[in-house]
Design a protein around this motif. Structure first.
Motif, PDB file in Angstrom:
ATOM      1  N   UNK A   1      15.409 -47.667   1.083  1.00 49.55           N
ATOM      2  CA  UNK A   1      14.696 -46.397   1.199  1.00 49.55           C
ATOM      3  C   UNK A   1      15.631 -45.196   1.303  1.00 49.55           C
ATOM      4  N   UNK A   2      16.736 -45.163   0.570  1.00 54.44           N
ATOM      5  CA  UNK A   2      17.616 -43.995   0.694  1.00 54.44           C
ATOM      6  C   UNK A   2      16.899 -42.712   0.282  1.00 54.44           C
ATOM      7  N   UNK A   3      17.109 -41.659   1.083  1.00 57.93           N
ATOM      8  CA  UNK A   3      16.562 -40.330   0.835  1.00 57.93           C
ATOM      9  C   UNK A   3      15.029 -40.293   0.851  1.00 57.93           C
ATOM     10  N   UNK A   4      14.420 -41.200   1.592  1.00 56.99           N
ATOM     11  CA  UNK A   4      12.970 -41.140   1.774  1.00 56.99           C
ATOM     12  C   UNK A   4      12.642 -39.902   2.615  1.00 56.99           C
ATOM     13  N   UNK A   5      11.481 -39.305   2.375  1.00 55.28           N
ATOM     14  CA  UNK A   5      11.101 -38.075   3.070  1.00 55.28           C
ATOM     15  C   UNK A   5       9.872 -38.314   3.947  1.00 55.28           C
ATOM     16  N   UNK A   6      10.086 -38.277   5.281  1.00 57.62           N
ATOM     17  CA  UNK A   6       9.013 -38.421   6.249  1.00 57.62           C
ATOM     18  C   UNK A   6       8.759 -37.106   6.994  1.00 57.62           C
ATOM     19  N   UNK A   7       9.037 -36.000   6.354  1.00 56.83           N
ATOM     20  CA  UNK A   7       8.899 -34.704   7.029  1.00 56.83           C
ATOM     21  C   UNK A   7       7.484 -34.512   7.579  1.00 56.83           C
ATOM     22  N   UNK A   8       7.395 -34.159   8.874  1.00 60.59           N
ATOM     23  CA  UNK A   8       6.125 -33.882   9.540  1.00 60.59           C
ATOM     24  C   UNK A   8       5.143 -35.051   9.506  1.00 60.59           C
ATOM     25  N   UNK A   9       5.656 -36.247   9.333  1.00 58.02           N
ATOM     26  CA  UNK A   9       4.792 -37.435   9.343  1.00 58.02           C
ATOM     27  C   UNK A   9       4.597 -37.931  10.773  1.00 58.02           C
ATOM     28  N   UNK A  10       3.513 -38.642  11.001  1.00 55.27           N
ATOM     29  CA  UNK A  10       3.253 -39.284  12.288  1.00 55.27           C
ATOM     30  C   UNK A  10       3.693 -40.741  12.162  1.00 55.27           C
ATOM     31  N   UNK A  11       4.847 -41.055  12.744  1.00 51.33           N
ATOM     32  CA  UNK A  11       5.438 -42.386  12.643  1.00 51.33           C
ATOM     33  C   UNK A  11       5.434 -43.115  13.983  1.00 51.33           C
ATOM     34  N   UNK A  12       4.573 -42.714  14.876  1.00 50.58           N
ATOM     35  CA  UNK A  12       4.558 -43.318  16.207  1.00 50.58           C
ATOM     36  C   UNK A  12       4.284 -44.824  16.112  1.00 50.58           C
TER      37      UNK A  12
ATOM     38  N   UNK B   1      19.549 -44.462   4.502  1.00 50.47           N
ATOM     39  CA  UNK B   1      20.604 -43.458   4.349  1.00 50.47           C
ATOM     40  C   UNK B   1      20.038 -42.184   3.730  1.00 50.47           C
ATOM     41  N   UNK B   2      20.339 -41.050   4.374  1.00 48.17           N
ATOM     42  CA  UNK B   2      19.890 -39.767   3.847  1.00 48.17           C
ATOM     43  C   UNK B   2      18.415 -39.490   4.042  1.00 48.17           C
ATOM     44  N   UNK B   3      17.744 -40.265   4.889  1.00 50.88           N
ATOM     45  CA  UNK B   3      16.307 -40.067   5.119  1.00 50.88           C
ATOM     46  C   UNK B   3      16.039 -38.731   5.815  1.00 50.88           C
ATOM     47  N   UNK B   4      14.861 -38.166   5.546  1.00 47.06           N
ATOM     48  CA  UNK B   4      14.451 -36.889   6.131  1.00 47.06           C
ATOM     49  C   UNK B   4      13.346 -37.138   7.159  1.00 47.06           C
ATOM     50  N   UNK B   5      13.622 -36.800   8.429  1.00 47.23           N
ATOM     51  CA  UNK B   5      12.648 -36.988   9.496  1.00 47.23           C
ATOM     52  C   UNK B   5      12.275 -35.677  10.186  1.00 47.23           C
ATOM     53  N   UNK B   6      12.597 -34.557   9.612  1.00 48.13           N
ATOM     54  CA  UNK B   6      12.341 -33.265  10.261  1.00 48.13           C
ATOM     55  C   UNK B   6      10.863 -33.092  10.603  1.00 48.13           C
TER      56      UNK B   6
ATOM     57  N   UNK C   1      18.530 -53.317  12.672  1.00 47.60           N
ATOM     58  CA  UNK C   1      19.400 -53.677  11.549  1.00 47.60           C
ATOM     59  C   UNK C   1      19.166 -52.772  10.345  1.00 47.60           C
ATOM     60  N   UNK C   2      19.170 -51.462  10.587  1.00 49.35           N
ATOM     61  CA  UNK C   2      18.940 -50.482   9.522  1.00 49.35           C
ATOM     62  C   UNK C   2      20.172 -49.619   9.288  1.00 49.35           C
ATOM     63  N   UNK C   3      20.296 -49.082   8.072  1.00 44.89           N
ATOM     64  CA  UNK C   3      21.339 -48.119   7.736  1.00 44.89           C
ATOM     65  C   UNK C   3      20.774 -46.733   8.023  1.00 44.89           C
ATOM     66  N   UNK C   4      21.437 -46.000   8.940  1.00 40.26           N
ATOM     67  CA  UNK C   4      20.924 -44.704   9.387  1.00 40.26           C
ATOM     68  C   UNK C   4      21.950 -43.591   9.180  1.00 40.26           C
ATOM     69  N   UNK C   5      22.700 -43.657   8.111  1.00 40.06           N
ATOM     70  CA  UNK C   5      23.716 -42.649   7.818  1.00 40.06           C
ATOM     71  C   UNK C   5      23.087 -41.401   7.209  1.00 40.06           C
ATOM     72  N   UNK C   6      23.647 -40.223   7.549  1.00 40.17           N
ATOM     73  CA  UNK C   6      23.296 -38.937   6.943  1.00 40.17           C
ATOM     74  C   UNK C   6      21.810 -38.603   7.084  1.00 40.17           C
ATOM     75  N   UNK C   7      21.210 -38.976   8.185  1.00 36.68           N
ATOM     76  CA  UNK C   7      19.805 -38.677   8.412  1.00 36.68           C
ATOM     77  C   UNK C   7      19.613 -37.195   8.734  1.00 36.68           C
ATOM     78  N   UNK C   8      18.558 -36.601   8.184  1.00 37.98           N
ATOM     79  CA  UNK C   8      18.204 -35.217   8.505  1.00 37.98           C
ATOM     80  C   UNK C   8      17.038 -35.221   9.476  1.00 37.98           C
ATOM     81  N   UNK C   9      17.011 -34.221  10.359  1.00 40.31           N
ATOM     82  CA  UNK C   9      15.956 -34.171  11.360  1.00 40.31           C
ATOM     83  C   UNK C   9      16.154 -35.207  12.442  1.00 40.31           C
TER      84      UNK C   9
ATOM     85  N   UNK D   1      25.304 -37.630  12.311  1.00 40.13           N
ATOM     86  CA  UNK D   1      24.085 -36.823  12.205  1.00 40.13           C
ATOM     87  C   UNK D   1      23.785 -36.116  13.515  1.00 40.13           C
ATOM     88  N   UNK D   2      23.943 -36.815  14.625  1.00 37.09           N
ATOM     89  CA  UNK D   2      23.718 -36.211  15.937  1.00 37.09           C
ATOM     90  C   UNK D   2      24.735 -35.107  16.217  1.00 37.09           C
TER      91      UNK D   2
END
Length: 227
Positions: free
Chosen positions: A151-162, A172-177, A188-196, A216-217
């Motif tokens: 799922x590289x660069x997947x966009x979850x902006x303003x999503x409800x992921x509770x 990698x590169x996912x958007x969570x803003x 066991x996930x790759x969490x590099x370059x995450x936004x938000x 990212x932090x």
């Protein structure tokens, strides 16, 4: 035919969502090879069906199974998938708005560039899927699992992921803003370059996964890390 996607860590797929789903399904035979506007399809198996580049308004699928079916480039509005299975399907470039997926399983499928905005997912498992550049902006997820997905660069902006679970996924590169993520879990996930990254408040992450969040932090806090 869609490309078969090999999961990052192959594992035996679970039993179907419903024991009745695979039994005695009617073979899909669409009039004129197209989807009927506001049409409802029940207890039907679509195998090797080409549904690319369709306009599907108000289409509902209930108790259906899709195998090697292509939805690439299709636009869906106010649609619904309930108690369904999608196996080795191609949803690349598909767009959906205010569409729901309930009690579903999507396995070994291609979702590249798929955009489902303002949609609802409940009791859904995505397993062994290729989902790079996929968009789920402003969508709501409840009891959802992403397992062995790229799922590289997947966009979850303003999503409800509770409460959502990510297992063995490349994010990698996912958007969570702006996402709501309390109770979500990463294993066991790759969490590099995450936004938000600040939206990850309240999530649970395995210690080895957390190392990928350091840069990212630091960036979110204005910290420069020198080699």
């Amino acid at each position: 035919m869609p490309s078969h996607i090999s999961p990052a860590r192959p594992r035996r797929l679970k039993e179907p969502l419903s024991p009745k789903l695979a039994a005695s399904l009617t073979t899909g035979d669409l009039p004129d090879g197209d989807l009927e506007e506001d049409g409802t399809y029940t207890s039907t198996e679509f195998r090797g069906v080409d549904l690319t580049s369709r306009d599907a308004d108000g289409v509902e699928f209930d108790g259906c199974r899709f195998v090697d079916t292509r939805f690439s480039g299709t636009a869906m509005r106010r649609g619904g998938f309930s108690n369904v299975e999608l196996e080795r399907c191609d949803l690349s470039g598909m767009t959906a708005v205010t569409t729901s997926m309930h009690r579903a399983r999507v396995s070994a499928s291609r979702l590249t560039g798929m955009t489902w905005s303002e949609c609802g997912f409940k009791d859904v498992t995505f397993e062994g899927c290729r989902a790079d550049l996929t968009g789920f902006r402003f969508s709501t997820f409840k009891n959802v699992v992403f397992r062995d997905c790229a799922m590289p660069e997947v966009n979850f902006q303003n999503a409800d992921l509770k409460g959502v679970r990510f297992e063995h996924c490349n994010l990698a590169g996912a958007q969570f803003s702006g996402a709501q993520m309390e109770g979500a879990r990463f294993a066991d996930c790759v969490l590099l370059r995450i936004s938000g990254v600040t939206s990850l408040r309240g999530v649970t992450i395995k210690s080895r996964d957390a190392q990928g969040l350091v840069y990212s932090l630091a960036g979110a806090m204005g910290i420069t890390i020198e080699e």
